[in-house]
Motif scaffolding. Structure first.
Motif, PDB file in Angstrom:
ATOM      1  N   HIS A 101       0.853  -1.187   0.000  1.00  0.00           N
ATOM      2  CA  HIS A 101       0.000   0.000   0.000  1.00  0.00           C
ATOM      3  C   HIS A 101       0.888   1.237   0.000  1.00  0.00           C
ATOM      4  CE1 HIS A 101      -3.438  -2.547   0.814  1.00  0.00           C
ATOM      5  NE2 HIS A 101      -2.738  -3.134   1.774  1.00  0.00           N
ATOM      6  N   GLU A 102       0.324   2.318  -0.439  1.00  0.00           N
ATOM      7  CA  GLU A 102       1.073   3.568  -0.460  1.00  0.00           C
ATOM      8  C   GLU A 102       1.490   3.928   0.960  1.00  0.00           C
ATOM      9  OE1 GLU A 102       0.379   8.129  -1.950  1.00  0.00           O
ATOM     10  OE2 GLU A 102      -0.746   6.506  -2.898  1.00  0.00           O
ATOM     11  N   GLY A 103       2.754   4.229   1.147  1.00  0.00           N
ATOM     12  CA  GLY A 103       3.278   4.589   2.458  1.00  0.00           C
ATOM     13  C   GLY A 103       3.990   3.456   3.166  1.00  0.00           C
ATOM     14  N   ASP A 104       3.923   2.226   2.636  1.00  0.00           N
ATOM     15  CA  ASP A 104       4.637   1.100   3.239  1.00  0.00           C
ATOM     16  C   ASP A 104       6.142   1.264   3.042  1.00  0.00           C
ATOM     17  OD1 ASP A 104       2.306  -0.125   3.995  1.00  0.00           O
ATOM     18  OD2 ASP A 104       2.315  -1.614   2.386  1.00  0.00           O
ATOM     19  N   LEU A 105       6.916   0.865   4.048  1.00  0.00           N
ATOM     20  CA  LEU A 105       8.369   0.843   3.924  1.00  0.00           C
ATOM     21  C   LEU A 105       8.767  -0.496   3.318  1.00  0.00           C
ATOM     22  CD1 LEU A 105       9.421   2.292   7.385  1.00  0.00           C
ATOM     23  CD2 LEU A 105       9.365   3.475   5.198  1.00  0.00           C
ATOM     24  N   VAL A 106       9.675  -0.464   2.341  1.00  0.00           N
ATOM     25  CA  VAL A 106      10.103  -1.690   1.676  1.00  0.00           C
ATOM     26  C   VAL A 106      11.617  -1.739   1.560  1.00  0.00           C
ATOM     27  CG1 VAL A 106       7.992  -1.989   0.318  1.00  0.00           C
ATOM     28  CG2 VAL A 106       9.862  -0.680  -0.630  1.00  0.00           C
ATOM     29  N   LEU A 107      12.152  -2.954   1.462  1.00  0.00           N
ATOM     30  CA  LEU A 107      13.559  -3.172   1.161  1.00  0.00           C
ATOM     31  C   LEU A 107      13.643  -3.606  -0.289  1.00  0.00           C
ATOM     32  CD1 LEU A 107      14.704  -5.165   4.308  1.00  0.00           C
ATOM     33  CD2 LEU A 107      15.226  -2.812   3.745  1.00  0.00           C
ATOM     34  N   LYS A 108      14.601  -3.050  -1.022  1.00  0.00           N
ATOM     35  CA  LYS A 108      14.749  -3.342  -2.446  1.00  0.00           C
ATOM     36  C   LYS A 108      16.032  -4.125  -2.665  1.00  0.00           C
ATOM     37  CE  LYS A 108      16.149  -0.262  -5.729  1.00  0.00           C
ATOM     38  NZ  LYS A 108      17.007  -0.590  -6.715  1.00  0.00           N
ATOM     39  N   LYS A 109      15.932  -5.211  -3.430  1.00  0.00           N
ATOM     40  CA  LYS A 109      17.129  -5.963  -3.785  1.00  0.00           C
ATOM     41  C   LYS A 109      17.984  -5.119  -4.719  1.00  0.00           C
ATOM     42  CE  LYS A 109      15.079 -10.549  -3.808  1.00  0.00           C
ATOM     43  NZ  LYS A 109      14.709 -11.676  -4.658  1.00  0.00           N
ATOM     44  N   ILE A 110      19.286  -5.227  -4.587  1.00  0.00           N
ATOM     45  CA  ILE A 110      20.186  -4.534  -5.497  1.00  0.00           C
ATOM     46  C   ILE A 110      20.485  -5.499  -6.635  1.00  0.00           C
ATOM     47  CG2 ILE A 110      22.445  -3.493  -5.791  1.00  0.00           C
ATOM     48  CD1 ILE A 110      22.283  -2.685  -2.845  1.00  0.00           C
ATOM     49  N   ASN A 126      13.861   4.580 -11.823  1.00  0.00           N
ATOM     50  CA  ASN A 126      13.297   3.489 -12.616  1.00  0.00           C
ATOM     51  C   ASN A 126      12.272   2.706 -11.808  1.00  0.00           C
ATOM     52  OD1 ASN A 126      15.140   4.046 -14.728  1.00  0.00           O
ATOM     53  ND2 ASN A 126      16.704   2.879 -13.660  1.00  0.00           N
ATOM     54  N   PRO A 127      11.210   2.204 -12.467  1.00  0.00           N
ATOM     55  CA  PRO A 127      10.267   1.343 -11.757  1.00  0.00           C
ATOM     56  C   PRO A 127      10.943   0.039 -11.341  1.00  0.00           C
ATOM     57  CG  PRO A 127       9.579   1.698 -14.033  1.00  0.00           C
ATOM     58  CD  PRO A 127      10.846   2.433 -13.838  1.00  0.00           C
ATOM     59  N   VAL A 128      10.395  -0.587 -10.314  1.00  0.00           N
ATOM     60  CA  VAL A 128      10.963  -1.815  -9.756  1.00  0.00           C
ATOM     61  C   VAL A 128       9.910  -2.908  -9.820  1.00  0.00           C
ATOM     62  CG1 VAL A 128      11.902  -2.843  -7.655  1.00  0.00           C
ATOM     63  CG2 VAL A 128      12.404  -0.477  -8.208  1.00  0.00           C
ATOM     64  N   ASN A 129      10.327  -4.116 -10.173  1.00  0.00           N
ATOM     65  CA  ASN A 129       9.404  -5.239 -10.206  1.00  0.00           C
ATOM     66  C   ASN A 129       9.064  -5.642  -8.777  1.00  0.00           C
ATOM     67  OD1 ASN A 129       7.878  -7.394 -11.001  1.00  0.00           O
ATOM     68  ND2 ASN A 129       9.394  -8.171 -12.435  1.00  0.00           N
ATOM     69  N   SER A 130       7.814  -5.997  -8.539  1.00  0.00           N
ATOM     70  CA  SER A 130       7.371  -6.266  -7.170  1.00  0.00           C
ATOM     71  C   SER A 130       8.009  -7.507  -6.555  1.00  0.00           C
ATOM     72  CB  SER A 130       5.845  -6.394  -7.126  1.00  0.00           C
ATOM     73  OG  SER A 130       5.440  -7.512  -7.874  1.00  0.00           O
ATOM     74  N   ASP A 131       8.548  -8.408  -7.361  1.00  0.00           N
ATOM     75  CA  ASP A 131       9.179  -9.580  -6.770  1.00  0.00           C
ATOM     76  C   ASP A 131      10.577  -9.278  -6.234  1.00  0.00           C
ATOM     77  OD1 ASP A 131      10.504  -9.348  -9.152  1.00  0.00           O
ATOM     78  OD2 ASP A 131      10.367 -11.461  -9.694  1.00  0.00           O
ATOM     79  N   SER A 132      11.100  -8.089  -6.479  1.00  0.00           N
ATOM     80  CA  SER A 132      12.422  -7.732  -5.965  1.00  0.00           C
ATOM     81  C   SER A 132      12.361  -6.830  -4.740  1.00  0.00           C
ATOM     82  CB  SER A 132      13.264  -7.062  -7.057  1.00  0.00           C
ATOM     83  OG  SER A 132      12.706  -5.825  -7.399  1.00  0.00           O
ATOM     84  N   ILE A 133      11.173  -6.676  -4.155  1.00  0.00           N
ATOM     85  CA  ILE A 133      11.052  -5.896  -2.931  1.00  0.00           C
ATOM     86  C   ILE A 133      10.289  -6.698  -1.884  1.00  0.00           C
ATOM     87  CG2 ILE A 133      11.150  -3.655  -4.061  1.00  0.00           C
ATOM     88  CD1 ILE A 133       8.152  -3.449  -3.815  1.00  0.00           C
ATOM     89  N   LYS A 134      10.501  -6.352  -0.620  1.00  0.00           N
ATOM     90  CA  LYS A 134       9.714  -6.958   0.449  1.00  0.00           C
ATOM     91  C   LYS A 134       9.464  -5.912   1.520  1.00  0.00           C
ATOM     92  CE  LYS A 134      13.622  -8.982   2.901  1.00  0.00           C
ATOM     93  NZ  LYS A 134      14.182 -10.207   3.441  1.00  0.00           N
ATOM     94  N   LYS A 135       8.423  -6.130   2.320  1.00  0.00           N
ATOM     95  CA  LYS A 135       8.055  -5.166   3.329  1.00  0.00           C
ATOM     96  C   LYS A 135       9.119  -5.047   4.407  1.00  0.00           C
ATOM     97  CE  LYS A 135       3.093  -4.961   3.087  1.00  0.00           C
ATOM     98  NZ  LYS A 135       1.841  -5.047   3.829  1.00  0.00           N
ATOM     99  N   TYR A 136       9.266  -3.860   4.920  1.00  0.00           N
ATOM    100  CA  TYR A 136      10.225  -3.565   5.980  1.00  0.00           C
ATOM    101  C   TYR A 136       9.433  -3.177   7.226  1.00  0.00           C
ATOM    102  CZ  TYR A 136      13.901  -1.134   8.542  1.00  0.00           C
ATOM    103  OH  TYR A 136      14.791  -0.727   9.489  1.00  0.00           O
ATOM    104  N   PHE A 137       9.658  -3.895   8.298  1.00  0.00           N
ATOM    105  CA  PHE A 137       8.956  -3.617   9.545  1.00  0.00           C
ATOM    106  C   PHE A 137       9.924  -3.014  10.544  1.00  0.00           C
ATOM    107  CE2 PHE A 137       6.773  -7.208   7.585  1.00  0.00           C
ATOM    108  CZ  PHE A 137       5.480  -6.728   7.548  1.00  0.00           C
ATOM    109  N   THR A 138       9.485  -1.958  11.218  1.00  0.00           N
ATOM    110  CA  THR A 138      10.347  -1.323  12.225  1.00  0.00           C
ATOM    111  C   THR A 138       9.876  -1.659  13.611  1.00  0.00           C
ATOM    112  OG1 THR A 138       9.030   0.701  12.121  1.00  0.00           O
ATOM    113  CG2 THR A 138      11.018   0.578  10.764  1.00  0.00           C
TER     114      THR A 138
END
Length: 66
Positions: A20-29, A54-66
């Motif tokens: 969802h908009e506003g979620d923190l995510v980690l992006k694979k390099i 650049n846009p990122v494919n959704s399979d290369s990110i995951k949610k980040y929880f603090t």
């Protein structure tokens, strides 16, 4: 019959992800890609509201929880 077994095995491991908009995510390099099309392309923004170039494919990110 083989295809049904493969479908069942695949569906067992698949977990739907919702972002969802506003979620923190980690992006694979990943190495630089010229073609950014694909399923689930997302435009990410940094915390200071700057869009990443650049846009990122959704399979290369995951949610980040603090």
């Amino acid at each position: 019959m083989y295809q049904k077994q493969m479908i069942r095995a695949y569906n067992k491991k698949v977990r739907p992800r919702e972002f969802h908009e506003g979620d923190l995510v980690l992006k694979k390099i990943l190495p630089i890609q010229k073609d950014f099309r694909g399923k689930g392309a997302m435009i990410l923004t940094e915390t200071d509201d700057k869009n990443l170039p650049n846009p990122v494919n959704s399979d290369s990110i995951k949610k980040y929880f603090t």
